[in-house]
Write a protein that holds these residues in place. Sequence first.
Motif, mmCIF file in Angstrom:
data_model
loop_
_atom_site.group_PDB
_atom_site.id
_atom_site.type_symbol
_atom_site.label_atom_id
_atom_site.label_comp_id
_atom_site.label_asym_id
_atom_site.label_seq_id
_atom_site.Cartn_x
_atom_site.Cartn_y
_atom_site.Cartn_z
ATOM 1 N N LEU A 85 -32.593 -54.185 -33.457
ATOM 2 C CA LEU A 85 -31.571 -53.384 -34.123
ATOM 3 C C LEU A 85 -30.533 -54.289 -34.776
ATOM 4 C CD1 LEU A 85 -31.113 -50.773 -31.268
ATOM 5 C CD2 LEU A 85 -32.237 -50.386 -33.473
ATOM 6 N N PRO A 86 -29.890 -53.806 -35.820
ATOM 7 C CA PRO A 86 -28.835 -54.606 -36.458
ATOM 8 C C PRO A 86 -27.663 -54.829 -35.507
ATOM 9 C CG PRO A 86 -29.325 -52.612 -37.753
ATOM 10 C CD PRO A 86 -30.116 -52.534 -36.492
ATOM 11 N N ARG A 87 -27.103 -56.007 -35.532
ATOM 12 C CA ARG A 87 -25.966 -56.354 -34.669
ATOM 13 C C ARG A 87 -24.754 -55.469 -34.948
ATOM 14 N NH1 ARG A 87 -26.093 -59.632 -30.365
ATOM 15 N NH2 ARG A 87 -24.045 -60.402 -30.891
ATOM 16 N N GLU A 88 -24.692 -54.890 -36.139
ATOM 17 C CA GLU A 88 -23.568 -54.028 -36.498
ATOM 18 C C GLU A 88 -23.493 -52.787 -35.603
ATOM 19 O OE1 GLU A 88 -25.959 -54.861 -39.061
ATOM 20 O OE2 GLU A 88 -24.767 -56.671 -39.390
ATOM 21 N N LEU A 89 -24.582 -52.456 -34.935
ATOM 22 C CA LEU A 89 -24.560 -51.296 -34.050
ATOM 23 C C LEU A 89 -23.804 -51.569 -32.750
ATOM 24 C CD1 LEU A 89 -28.169 -49.846 -34.474
ATOM 25 C CD2 LEU A 89 -26.013 -48.912 -35.342
ATOM 26 N N VAL A 90 -23.634 -52.830 -32.391
ATOM 27 C CA VAL A 90 -22.968 -53.156 -31.124
ATOM 28 C C VAL A 90 -21.515 -52.671 -31.109
ATOM 29 C CG1 VAL A 90 -22.289 -55.006 -29.534
ATOM 30 C CG2 VAL A 90 -24.549 -55.064 -30.627
ATOM 31 N N PRO A 91 -20.675 -53.025 -32.085
ATOM 32 C CA PRO A 91 -19.294 -52.516 -32.022
ATOM 33 C C PRO A 91 -19.217 -50.995 -32.158
ATOM 34 C CG PRO A 91 -19.615 -53.871 -33.992
ATOM 35 C CD PRO A 91 -20.861 -53.971 -33.174
ATOM 36 N N LEU A 92 -20.124 -50.398 -32.906
ATOM 37 C CA LEU A 92 -20.153 -48.938 -33.011
ATOM 38 C C LEU A 92 -20.494 -48.321 -31.657
ATOM 39 C CD1 LEU A 92 -20.026 -46.291 -34.604
ATOM 40 C CD2 LEU A 92 -22.409 -46.704 -35.302
ATOM 41 N N ALA A 93 -21.455 -48.918 -30.954
ATOM 42 C CA ALA A 93 -21.840 -48.410 -29.632
ATOM 43 C C ALA A 93 -20.683 -48.553 -28.639
ATOM 44 C CB ALA A 93 -23.085 -49.140 -29.128
ATOM 45 N N ILE A 94 -19.957 -49.657 -28.703
ATOM 46 C CA ILE A 94 -18.794 -49.842 -27.826
ATOM 47 C C ILE A 94 -17.762 -48.752 -28.111
ATOM 48 C CG2 ILE A 94 -16.814 -51.343 -27.351
ATOM 49 C CD1 ILE A 94 -18.750 -53.745 -27.828
ATOM 50 N N SER A 95 -17.481 -48.513 -29.381
ATOM 51 C CA SER A 95 -16.502 -47.487 -29.748
ATOM 52 C C SER A 95 -16.954 -46.102 -29.303
ATOM 53 C CB SER A 95 -16.269 -47.497 -31.259
ATOM 54 O OG SER A 95 -15.654 -48.698 -31.651
ATOM 55 N N ALA A 96 -18.246 -45.831 -29.425
ATOM 56 C CA ALA A 96 -18.770 -44.529 -29.008
ATOM 57 C C ALA A 96 -18.606 -44.343 -27.496
ATOM 58 C CB ALA A 96 -20.234 -44.382 -29.422
ATOM 59 N N LEU A 97 -18.903 -45.377 -26.727
ATOM 60 C CA LEU A 97 -18.722 -45.277 -25.275
ATOM 61 C C LEU A 97 -17.248 -45.086 -24.924
ATOM 62 C CD1 LEU A 97 -21.198 -47.917 -23.795
ATOM 63 C CD2 LEU A 97 -21.472 -45.434 -23.956
ATOM 64 N N ASP A 98 -16.372 -45.793 -25.626
ATOM 65 C CA ASP A 98 -14.938 -45.617 -25.382
ATOM 66 C C ASP A 98 -14.523 -44.176 -25.655
ATOM 67 O OD1 ASP A 98 -14.695 -48.285 -24.698
ATOM 68 O OD2 ASP A 98 -13.810 -48.889 -26.622
ATOM 69 N N ARG A 99 -15.088 -43.588 -26.686
ATOM 70 C CA ARG A 99 -14.765 -42.208 -27.042
ATOM 71 C C ARG A 99 -15.287 -41.235 -25.979
ATOM 72 N NH1 ARG A 99 -11.983 -38.637 -27.748
ATOM 73 N NH2 ARG A 99 -12.407 -36.924 -29.139
ATOM 74 N N VAL A 100 -16.477 -41.497 -25.457
ATOM 75 C CA VAL A 100 -17.093 -40.623 -24.463
ATOM 76 C C VAL A 100 -16.290 -40.599 -23.161
ATOM 77 C CG1 VAL A 100 -19.136 -40.418 -22.974
ATOM 78 C CG2 VAL A 100 -19.416 -40.709 -25.433
ATOM 79 N N VAL A 101 -15.663 -41.715 -22.801
ATOM 80 C CA VAL A 101 -14.890 -41.757 -21.555
ATOM 81 C C VAL A 101 -13.388 -41.602 -21.791
ATOM 82 C CG1 VAL A 101 -16.627 -43.060 -20.276
ATOM 83 C CG2 VAL A 101 -14.800 -44.282 -21.483
ATOM 84 N N ALA A 102 -12.987 -41.285 -23.004
ATOM 85 C CA ALA A 102 -11.562 -41.076 -23.292
ATOM 86 C C ALA A 102 -11.038 -39.881 -22.501
ATOM 87 C CB ALA A 102 -11.359 -40.850 -24.789
ATOM 88 N N ALA A 103 -9.745 -39.874 -22.285
ATOM 89 C CA ALA A 103 -9.120 -38.822 -21.480
ATOM 90 C C ALA A 103 -9.384 -37.424 -22.021
ATOM 91 C CB ALA A 103 -7.612 -39.074 -21.376
#
Length: 138
Positions: A85-103
């Motif tokens: 997979l393109p490395r560009e997906l890594v920061p997007l995946a981190i942001s998505a996980l942060d969003r999923v566990v947001a308050a």
Amino acid sequence: MGTWDIGPFDNDHASDFAIDLDEAPAEQHAELIARALNAVMPPDGDTGSRSADPAVAAAAVVAAQLPGGPPTDPISGPGKPVPPLPRELVPLAISALDRVVAADSEVRQLWSESPNGHLWEEEIARLRAVMAAGNSDG
């Protein structure tokens, strides 16, 4: 929706996402993963389980390709190899996980009512840590 455990593929929505990956041509995998990750992102991001569960599964696929990344679930996860997979997906995946566990995340609120909610959050944190370490390598 059925949820049987805390893992990234341990629910119907994530399992369906894995099936979609298996059925898609390899050249479409990155696009499907990006779409799942973007589904939870603001301004219109949906953090209900229908969107959040596939986003977590997509992040797990990204993490599996990084050093120290856990393999995807051999039963409920993708049954076919996912091409690099393109490395560009890594920061997007981190942001998505942060969003999923947001308050204010709907799926996090659902998990907070479960006796295993803290284990689910720990699983998300492990995935995020793998990706954060992999993201700093590049």
